[in-house]
Scaffold this motif. Structure first.
Motif, short mmCIF file in Angstrom:
data_model
loop_
_atom_site.label_atom_id
_atom_site.label_comp_id
_atom_site.label_asym_id
_atom_site.label_seq_id
_atom_site.Cartn_x
_atom_site.Cartn_y
_atom_site.Cartn_z
N LEU A 254 0.81 -1.21 0.00
CA LEU A 254 0.00 0.00 0.00
C LEU A 254 0.84 1.27 0.00
O LEU A 254 0.45 2.27 -0.58
N ALA A 255 1.97 1.22 0.67
CA ALA A 255 2.81 2.42 0.79
C ALA A 255 4.21 2.03 1.20
O ALA A 255 4.41 1.13 2.01
N GLY A 256 5.18 2.73 0.61
CA GLY A 256 6.56 2.52 1.01
C GLY A 256 7.41 1.87 -0.05
O GLY A 256 7.01 1.74 -1.21
N LEU A 257 8.60 1.45 0.37
CA LEU A 257 9.60 0.90 -0.55
C LEU A 257 9.57 -0.62 -0.50
O LEU A 257 9.68 -1.24 0.56
N PHE A 258 9.41 -1.22 -1.67
CA PHE A 258 9.40 -2.67 -1.82
C PHE A 258 10.44 -3.06 -2.86
O PHE A 258 10.77 -2.27 -3.74
N GLU A 259 10.94 -4.27 -2.77
CA GLU A 259 11.95 -4.71 -3.73
C GLU A 259 11.50 -6.01 -4.36
O GLU A 259 11.18 -6.98 -3.66
N THR A 260 11.46 -6.01 -5.69
CA THR A 260 11.08 -7.20 -6.44
C THR A 260 12.15 -7.46 -7.49
O THR A 260 12.46 -6.59 -8.30
N ASN A 261 12.72 -8.67 -7.46
CA ASN A 261 13.76 -9.04 -8.42
C ASN A 261 14.90 -8.04 -8.44
O ASN A 261 15.49 -7.75 -9.49
N GLY A 262 15.21 -7.48 -7.26
CA GLY A 262 16.35 -6.58 -7.15
C GLY A 262 16.07 -5.15 -7.54
O GLY A 262 16.96 -4.30 -7.46
N THR A 263 14.84 -4.85 -8.00
CA THR A 263 14.49 -3.48 -8.40
C THR A 263 13.61 -2.84 -7.33
O THR A 263 12.55 -3.37 -7.01
N PRO A 264 14.03 -1.70 -6.77
CA PRO A 264 13.18 -1.05 -5.78
C PRO A 264 11.95 -0.42 -6.42
O PRO A 264 12.04 0.19 -7.49
N THR A 265 10.82 -0.59 -5.77
CA THR A 265 9.56 0.06 -6.17
C THR A 265 9.07 0.89 -5.00
O THR A 265 8.94 0.38 -3.88
N TYR A 266 8.79 2.16 -5.26
CA TYR A 266 8.22 3.00 -4.21
C TYR A 266 6.76 3.27 -4.55
O TYR A 266 6.45 3.81 -5.61
N VAL A 267 5.88 2.89 -3.63
CA VAL A 267 4.45 3.13 -3.77
C VAL A 267 4.10 4.31 -2.87
O VAL A 267 4.18 4.21 -1.64
#
Length: 306
Positions: A254-267
């Motif tokens: 829902l919110a914050g920094l997540f990492e998938t397959n080594g790529t950071p995603t910020y929601v």
């Protein structure tokens, strides 16, 4: 001593006292904007990211205040993650607010900008469709199953043209190579997933920092990106403790920094909400301006306002 349980009348009286106070607090929180500092290795300095402005007559003053705060930070670049509208507009007059931005701005569109999935029933349908009917992998990305003819492309086209007139460059399955903070950055804009319009472009190999913008985080893929920026969720809008814990554990995003397959995603939590009865309300989930790799000057500016 025997303690008596409160009567129904007492509970009702308590709720009558509490409810206006809680509503007032949630309305205040919806206008109390945080600046979230995000440190990303290799990213140019001083980039601002916002999303979900949902600009309309009830929140135009709030959006103007957000823009003033962005200008005060003097960013090298502004990125905007979609949902410029509520989807109920008859014209785009309020989008002129973006003329006030003092930095180059690039954006994507969101589901409200296509008038799809804007209520609970159709939104749930889109969530299920992404999970069951779409291929959200970089190699075979295909989300066209969501393009069921309900997307209002004329509305989206009109909005995109208005945004361009007001200084916001809209990337619809396109990319731009620009300078930010004295460095080159590649901005890849993926059109809205829920509308079935997402069709990521082929991006030439480059050593420049590459950021992907996509409105719905669930529609992202394992792209060759250094950072993915998304919005759509409003951070949950009412972030109760159990939900916040699930978000912190990465069970939900829902919110914050997540990492998938080594790529950071910020929601991002976004800067506005779609509103309830015309009033923006939030709980434990303030709106935010995301500041990526702030400069020393920006840190001083934040310190001055602390």
């Amino acid at each position: 001593m025997t303690l008596k349980a409160p009567s129904t009348r007492h509970l009702a009286l308590f709720m009558l006292i509490l409810l206006p106070s809680m509503t007032g607090y949630m309305a205040w929180e919806a206008r109390a904007v945080d600046v979230t500092v995000l440190t990303i290795d290799g990213a140019p300095e001083g980039i601002v990211y916002i999303t979900d402005p949902h600009v309309g007559p009830s929140n135009i003053d709030h959006v103007q205040e957000v823009i003033r705060e962005i200008n005060r930070l003097n960013p090298s670049l502004v990125l905007i993650g979609g949902d410029f509208t509520t989807g109920e507009e008859s014209n785009f007059a309020h989008q002129a607010v973006w003329q006030s931005l003092d930095a180059p701005a690039y954006a994507v569109l969101g589901n409200h900008d296509y008038r799809v999935g804007t209520d609970s029933a159709t939104g749930i349908g889109r969530i299920l469709a992404v999970r069951t009917s779409a291929n959200a992998t970089a190699a075979g990305y295909d989300i066209s199953a969501l393009n069921d003819g309900s997307a209002d492309t004329a509305f989206a086209d009109g909005l995109a043209a208005t945004l361009e007139e007001n200084g916001v460059h809209v990337l619809r399955n396109d990319y731009a190579r620009v300078s930010a903070g004295g460095e080159e950055i590649v901005i890849v804009g993926v059109d809205d997933g829920w509308a079935g319009m997402a069709d990521p472009p082929d991006v030439p190999a480059t050593g420049a920092f590459t950021v992907y913008l996509i409105h719905e985080p669930s529609c992202r893929a394992d792209w060759d990106a250094d950072l993915i920026l998304a919005g759509h969720t409003h951070g949950g809008q009412f972030l109760l403790p159990v939900i916040a814990q699930l978000n912190g554990l990465g069970v939900i995003e829902l919110a914050g920094l997540f990492e998938t397959n080594g790529t950071p995603t910020y929601v991002s939590r976004g800067i506005c909400s779609a509103g309830i009865a015309g009033v923006d309300l939030r709980f434990n989930c303030r709106p935010e301006i995301v500041l990526i790799n702030p400069t020393e000057e920006q840190l001083r500016t934040l310190g001055d306002s602390a």
